[in-house]
Design an enzyme around this catalytic site. Structure first.
Site, PDB file in Angstrom:
ATOM      1  N   ASP A   1      -7.138  -2.245   3.124  1.00  0.00           N
ATOM      2  CA  ASP A   1      -6.112  -3.224   2.790  1.00  0.00           C
ATOM      3  C   ASP A   1      -6.400  -4.581   3.414  1.00  0.00           C
ATOM      4  O   ASP A   1      -5.784  -5.577   3.030  1.00  0.00           O
ATOM      5  CB  ASP A   1      -4.750  -2.755   3.304  1.00  0.00           C
ATOM      6  CG  ASP A   1      -4.351  -1.431   2.709  1.00  0.00           C
ATOM      7  OD1 ASP A   1      -4.547  -1.272   1.504  1.00  0.00           O
ATOM      8  OD2 ASP A   1      -3.862  -0.568   3.448  1.00  0.00           O
TER       9      ASP A   1
ATOM     10  N   ASP B   1      -1.991  -0.549   5.905  1.00  0.00           N
ATOM     11  CA  ASP B   1      -2.385  -0.115   7.239  1.00  0.00           C
ATOM     12  C   ASP B   1      -3.882   0.140   7.353  1.00  0.00           C
ATOM     13  O   ASP B   1      -4.422   0.168   8.432  1.00  0.00           O
ATOM     14  CB  ASP B   1      -1.608   1.141   7.635  1.00  0.00           C
ATOM     15  CG  ASP B   1      -1.871   2.291   6.680  1.00  0.00           C
ATOM     16  OD1 ASP B   1      -2.374   2.016   5.569  1.00  0.00           O
ATOM     17  OD2 ASP B   1      -1.576   3.436   7.026  1.00  0.00           O
TER      18      ASP B   1
ATOM     19  N   ASP C   1       0.863  -1.161   0.000  1.00  0.00           N
ATOM     20  CA  ASP C   1       0.000   0.000   0.000  1.00  0.00           C
ATOM     21  C   ASP C   1       0.909   1.223   0.000  1.00  0.00           C
ATOM     22  O   ASP C   1       2.056   1.147   0.448  1.00  0.00           O
ATOM     23  CB  ASP C   1      -0.865  -0.052   1.264  1.00  0.00           C
ATOM     24  CG  ASP C   1      -1.792   1.133   1.343  1.00  0.00           C
ATOM     25  OD1 ASP C   1      -2.335   1.507   0.291  1.00  0.00           O
ATOM     26  OD2 ASP C   1      -1.963   1.675   2.439  1.00  0.00           O
TER      27      ASP C   1
END
Lengths: 294, 958
Positions: free
Chosen positions: B676, B672, B331
């Site tokens: 995700d 985080d 990410d």
């Protein structure tokens, strides 16, 4: 579909036509790996054979390196009982004791006087029959002393074909295990066998003896001695015709129809008492039961 | 839906709120407003799984057979030998102890997880029966009127009814780092995009809002993602697969041999009981009892080592997964970047200046003496509503909390850092009027008094979208002097704007104007609603651009991953341009690599004419992703080494992970946010951020980076690869002793020699002397630079492959067996039983009734006497295995290097050698042990066991 995939995967594993691989390896790869293992194992086998050969070279032909396990020789009875160490028979049932008589016949046949006279020498009794090697020159083959069957008298089977079994007065023959070089008894005192009642356990902390049931015993040769002239033993290679001395015990009036636990032991002034665990080192115990009722 | 409709639907009132009775009714109907925690397996199931998994089943069978054999013996014999009973008890104890051990290891790591769940009960301000009440967020029901203000966490999905400058931070849900404003108007059909819905568990950054709860608990958007996450089946970790594979092999061999010899024994005329005892022996000899415990210990040690380096491993088996990872999907926000907007560049005096974006202010500085810069700083400071929260003077500026929107905070921090206290400047320049930012005019302006008390002019400052600002300017400040804006300067402005925009940065323009005193005398009433003052012909000062900068350690870490053969893919919810800029910044798109679009732009040809094979990098938009077929997706993942996915939804992240897995990659996902978490769960290993990560993501992840540092992943990869190598060594070591354990049995059965090695002795080796050296191999250092080689191929590079087995069993094991047999033959031969004499002796040897067994010399042995010799043989065999295992541990220590290259620096291993020897000596010499373990005192002379070769093959190792 997953199953098909698995199947073809297996097929491919066994024979992969693309890479020409059989079980995941090509022919040359298989050849090399096999060659490697053949060479490797030949090498290992050679190495092993070599070390074994060297080890065997270090051994003496006539005497093993260690004998400390045999400091107390074992004792064995004949006729041979099975694992229960019981001799049970019925005097009215010939078949039940005939096998004992036959076993003894067979066991004693090498001790026939004729055989002994042919093979062995007469020796001076009551002293060790020592046949020293003179230095490197081996005094081989070594001679052996005669142990005539007739020494066992009533238990020799010569007079009484059935060794007293049919009359309820059975003979038990006791022998002491052979140990190379063993000199049982010092100062000329020959070892002798005594039989008696065996202490056995009947319950927790409860012991019993069958002393009163045993009755009278008769030992052959007298006093149940192993004559010193049969010692030392020089091993089967050097002393091919060695005749192991025997002691016979005849139970003259043993209580019938009851289990009688008997223990015989060797009495010698230089044989240590064996360990508690080993019930056959320096002693032997067995159960005798003679049934008289039909 | 209009507000009235919503009200009607939930039977609520916009002023009074729900009645208490209705609320209670809804609460019963809908349940509490909380996410259902993921289903947990009951403890006893977990425990049983440990007790009956893996080799345990085999050992249980062995133990049961032991008890059965003992029971039969006890029933048929007066004085049964206790061997089988003891062996059964030992086996049961082994299974239970190893089971408990693994269970507690697992429980320990899951306890760490519990500590993350320390959620403080959240409060919500609701209006019920016209009164504002503070209630637990769990009791909020659909239809409740709710008030939120800046800093609150939104307690449920709400439809905004009224708002005052309300902005929410949706980054945990969508990955966008900029706060978005919320208002009552519907702006989009998609509930995720529309302005009038605020989501559960997102944060209100500033302003206030009031709204009606429309969804609670699991029905919220967040709840749905969480459900999607918990509904996902997680695959087994690679190491679990490897261990399973290995267990299958060993079990297969054990069962095959066991059954074969059972049948053989029956055919050869052994009794059932004897055959069963053989079966037990073969099982015990074949199963490396201590191995699973060893593996667990090795993994635990590595997990501990990683925890020290800030990688917390939730699932023990995940320790190794990072090592075999071949693709990392990362990410962007918060993982690769710092998740805070920072001023990155400035343009003034017709020049681009670079600001320091590093976390610790170690970067380059720029010329701060220019008058233009001072003006720019003044504008940025004044035309800014952000301010530091109180009571943070002790903290460094960058760490302080700011009330206000992200870009204003960025400006505030930047100015505070370079020009000192902004508050002082603001105090000196009192604000007299302000027009806040709105999306129609796209600027923000404020009017201030000047610093000079004698100067009665007002200072107008303005910031906003650069092109709008430029439109309002007629002059431009260069080196502190106003110059008329000419075409050349406009061109320069355009270039700078384009360049900064191309870097993915958000650019703001700044201008100011000292209002002429004659038109706007002191005390002039500025009307911000109906603008009654000059807002054009201003003086352009400069541009400032902001970005969420990459973390300092990331580029290096990405480089290391790449040299380790790991593909790093960026998956973000953010804009493609920003994503690409960050990707270039951190090296995910390396220098010199171009996307299709870049090539098109360079060659000046349409995108369609570019051969996609020429481009190694590519940036894919979420909307394009939606239209891609599976094949196209595979094609992209296979043919591009550097990929950036932008504007992706949680589902798409999942699709990307699945795509990578379909191509056989072992995928690690870092992230985080809540968005995700499905991908984190689906990935072979999910890595969550410990500080910034949301609870949902931490729950879905297998590993947590406590310092939020992407670079810790590199450590993880390194440790993972090391433990894989070391486990291989450890297993090779442990397996080797199987051959000298099993061959005695085979020879015992086939050629009828006295048993060379007893079952209890085998357990002594497996659970006693072999354990510490095997564990010590986990401490072994890496042999070569493990970060320079490719990740292992999960299909080919197995933990236990035929080469390892061939080395362990075929070569070293054979040497060991020969060593053992040699010592066995030596002992028997020296006691009078020559090797040639032994074949076939077993029947008499093991017969208790035979007490005059003759040896090669003609001596006669009682049962107990020869058994003592036999147990001496067992001990000698055991000791010789221990001795050859010394050599084996040194052989296994290295795979490629020679022991001289590697050195003997592993202290634990040296300790292990001594411990092994001491234990062996203890077992052999300790009085009483002969009864307990039926091992007998070995005469020192017997210790001459041999240890040939072994050293030769080291260079040709697996």
């Amino acid at each position: 579909m997953a199953k098909d995939g698995e199947k073809s995967e297996w097929k491919e594993f066994i024979w992969n036509p693309r890479t020409r691989e059989f079980l995941g390896r090509t022919a040359s790869s298989w050849g090399l790996i096999l060659l490697f293992y053949v060479v490797f194992y030949i090498f290992l086998a050679g190495m092993f054979a070599l070390t074994m050969y060297v080890m065997l070279q270090t051994l003496d032909d006539h005497k093993p390196t260690w004998q400390d396990r045999l400091s107390t020789p074992g004792m064995v009875i004949r006729p041979k009982a099975d694992e229960t160490f019981e001799i049970v028979y019925n005097i009215h049932n010939t078949e039940s004791w005939d096998m004992y008589a036959q076993a003894l016949d067979k066991f004693l046949s090498p001790y026939n006087n004729s055989v002994q006279a042919q093979k062995n020498d007469e020796c001076t009794p009551d002293q060790y029959f020592v046949q020293e090697d003179s230095g490197d020159v081996k005094n081989n083959p070594k001679r052996s002393c005669q142990f005539n069957r007739t020494i066992l008298e009533d238990c020799s089977g010569m007079n009484d074909r059935y060794y007293g079994y049919e009359s309820g007065k059975p003979c038990i023959i006791i022998k002491l295990n052979r140990v190379i070089g063993m000199l049982p008894g010092k100062d000329g005192q020959a070892p002798y066998v005594t039989c008696g009642a065996k202490r056995y356990k009947v319950g927790k902390d409860e012991w019993r003896e069958d002393t009163e049931k045993i009755g009278e015993l008769l030992y052959f040769p007298p006093n149940g001695t192993f004559n010193l002239m049969y010692y030392p033993y020089y091993g089967k290679k050097a002393q091919v015709n060695y005749s192991q001395p025997l002691v016979a015990v005849k139970f003259l009036n043993i209580t019938a129809n009851q289990d009688v636990n008997i223990e015989c032991k060797i009495n010698a002034n230089n044989i240590p008492i064996g360990s508690e665990r080993d019930k056959f080192a320096g002693r032997v115990s067995f159960k005798l039961r003679i049934n008289t009722n039909n | 839906m209009s507000i009235e409709e919503v009200c009607r639907k939930f039977q609520t009132d916009i002023v009074q709120g729900l009645t208490n009775a209705k609320a209670a009714e809804f609460l019963i109907r809908d349940g509490p407003n909380a996410l259902t925690p993921p289903p947990t397996t009951p403890e006893w199931v977990k425990f049983c799984r440990q007790l009956f998994g893996g080799f345990s089943v085999l050992l249980w069978i062995g133990a049961i057979l032991c008890f059965l054999a003992y029971a039969i013996q006890a029933a048929t014999e007066d004085d049964p030998a206790g061997d089988n009973l003891y062996l059964g008890i030992v086996l049961t104890a082994v299974v239970i102890i190893t089971g408990c051990f693994s269970y507690f290891q697992e429980a320990k790591s899951s306890k760490i997880m519990e500590s993350f769940k320390n959620m403080v009960p959240q409060q919500a301000l609701v209006i019920r029966e016209g009164e504002k009440v503070q209630i637990n967020a769990e009791e909020v029901v659909a239809g409740d009127m709710i008030e939120v203000k800046g800093g609150d966490r939104i307690p449920a999905d709400i439809r905004v009814v009224s708002a005052h400058g309300c902005k929410v931070d949706n980054s945990s849900l969508t990955g966008e780092s900029e706060p978005q404003s919320r208002s009552p108007d519907c702006t989009h059909d998609n509930p995720l995009e529309t302005r009038n819905v605020a989501f559960f568990s997102t944060n209100c950054v500033e302003g206030t809002a009031r709204g009606i709860v429309i969804c609670t608990g699991d029905r919220t958007v967040m709840g749905r993602i969480a459900t999607l996450t918990s509904g996902l089946e997680t695959g087994k970790t690679p190491i679990a697969k490897e261990i399973e594979h290995f267990i299958h092999i060993i079990t297969g061999v054990a069962v095959f041999l066991g059954i074969t010899f059972f049948i053989l024994a029956i055919v050869l005329g052994y009794t059932w009981l004897e055959a069963v005892i053989f079966l037990i022996g073969i099982i015990v000899a074949n199963v490396p009892e201590g191995l699973l415990a060893t593996v667990t210990v090795c993994l635990t040690l590595t997990a501990k080592r990683m925890a020290k380096k800030n990688c917390l491993v939730k699932n023990l088996e995940a320790v190794e997964t990072l090592g075999s990872t071949s693709t990392i999907c990362s990410d962007k926000t918060g993982t690769l970047t710092q998740n805070r907007m920072t001023v990155a560049h400035m343009w003034f005096d017709n020049q681009i200046h670079e600001a320091d974006t590093t976390e610790d202010q170690s970067g380059a500085s720029f010329d701060k003496s220019s008058v233009t810069w001072l003006s720019l700083a003044r504008i940025a400071g004044l035309c800014n509503r952000a301010q530091f929260k109180a009571g943070q003077d002790a903290l460094p500026i960058l760490k302080r909390d700011v009330a206000g929107d992200a870009s204003e905070s960025a400006l505030l921090k930047c100015i505070e850092l370079s020009c000192g206290s902004v508050r002082l400047t603001r105090d000196k320049n009192k604000k007299v009027a302000e027009i806040p930012f709105n999306s129609t005019n796209k600027y923000q302006l404020s009017v201030h008094e000047t610093e000079d008390p004698n100067d009665n002019r007002y200072l107008l400052v303005m910031k906003g979208a650069p092109e709008r600002i430029l439109d309002r300017c007629s002059t431009i400040m260069i080196q502190g002097k106003d110059q008329p804006m000419d075409e050349e300067l406009k061109e320069a402005f355009q270039n700078a704007y384009m360049e900064l925009g191309g870097l993915g940065e958000r650019v703001l323009g700044f201008c100011h104007m000292l209002l002429p005193e004659d038109q706007y005398p002191k005390g002039f009433a500025f009307d911000t609603e109906d603008v009654n003052f000059q807002t054009d012909n201003l003086c352009f000062v400069g541009l400032m651009s902001m970005i969420d900068p990459p973390r300092a350690a990331v580029p290096d870490a990405v480089g290391k991953c790449r040299s380790a053969g790991i593909k790093v893919i960026m998956v973000t919810g953010d804009h493609p341009i920003t994503a690409k800029a960050i990707a270039k910044g951190v090296g995910i798109i390396s220098e010199g690599n171009e996307t299709v679009e870049d090539i098109a732009a360079r060659l000046n040809i349409p995108v369609s004419q570019v051969n996609p094979r020429d481009a190694k990098a590519c940036v894919i938009h979420g909307t394009d992703l939606k239209d891609l077929s599976q094949d196209q997706m595979d094609d992209i993942l296979r043919n591009h080494t550097e990929i950036v996915f932008a504007r992706t939804s949680p589902q798409q992240k999942l699709i990307i992970v699945e795509g990578c897995q379909r191509l056989g990659a072992i995928v690690a996902v870092t992230g985080d946010g809540v968005n995700d978490s499905p991908a984190l769960k689906k990935a072979d290993i999910g890595v969550a951020m410990g500080i910034s990560g949301s609870d949902v993501s931490k729950q879905a992840a297998d590993m947590i980076l406590l310092d939020d540092n992407f670079a810790s992943i590199v450590t993880g990869v390194e440790e993972g690869r090391l433990i894989f190598d070391n486990l291989k060594k450890s297993i090779a070591y442990t397996l080797t002793s199987n051959i000298p354990e099993i061959t005695p049995f085979l020879f015992f059965i086939i050629v009828n020699i006295p048993l060379p090695l007893g079952t209890i002795t085998i357990l002594c080796i497996d659970l006693g002397t072999d354990m510490v050296p095997a564990i010590s191999l986990a401490y072994e250092m890496a042999e070569s630079d493990i970060m320079k080689r490719q990740p292992r191929n999960p299909f080919r590079d197995k933990l236990v492959n035929e080469r390892l087995i061939s080395i362990a069993y075929g070569q070293i094991g054979m040497i060991q067996a020969l060593g053992g047999f040699f010592s066995y033959f030596v002992i028997l031969a020296e006691n009078g039983f020559l090797p040639s004499f032994l074949v076939g002796i077993r029947l008499n040897w093991d017969d208790r009734a035979v007490n005059d067994l003759e040896d090669s010399y003609g001596q006669q042995w009682t049962y107990e006497q020869r058994k003592i010799v036999e147990f001496t043989c067992h001990t000698a065999f055991f000791v010789s295995i221990v001795v050859v295992q010394w050599a084996d541990v040194i052989i296994c220590k290295t795979r490629r290097n020679s022991v001289f290259q590697q050195g003997m620096k592993n202290k634990i291993l040296i300790f292990g050698l001594f411990e092994e020897t001491a234990l062996a000596a203890f077992l052999s010499y300790c009085p009483g042990m002969d009864v307990a373990l039926r091992i007998n005192i070995v005469l020192f002379a017997y210790l001459i066991s041999f240890n040939p070769s072994g050293w030769v093959e080291r260079e040709t190792y697996y």
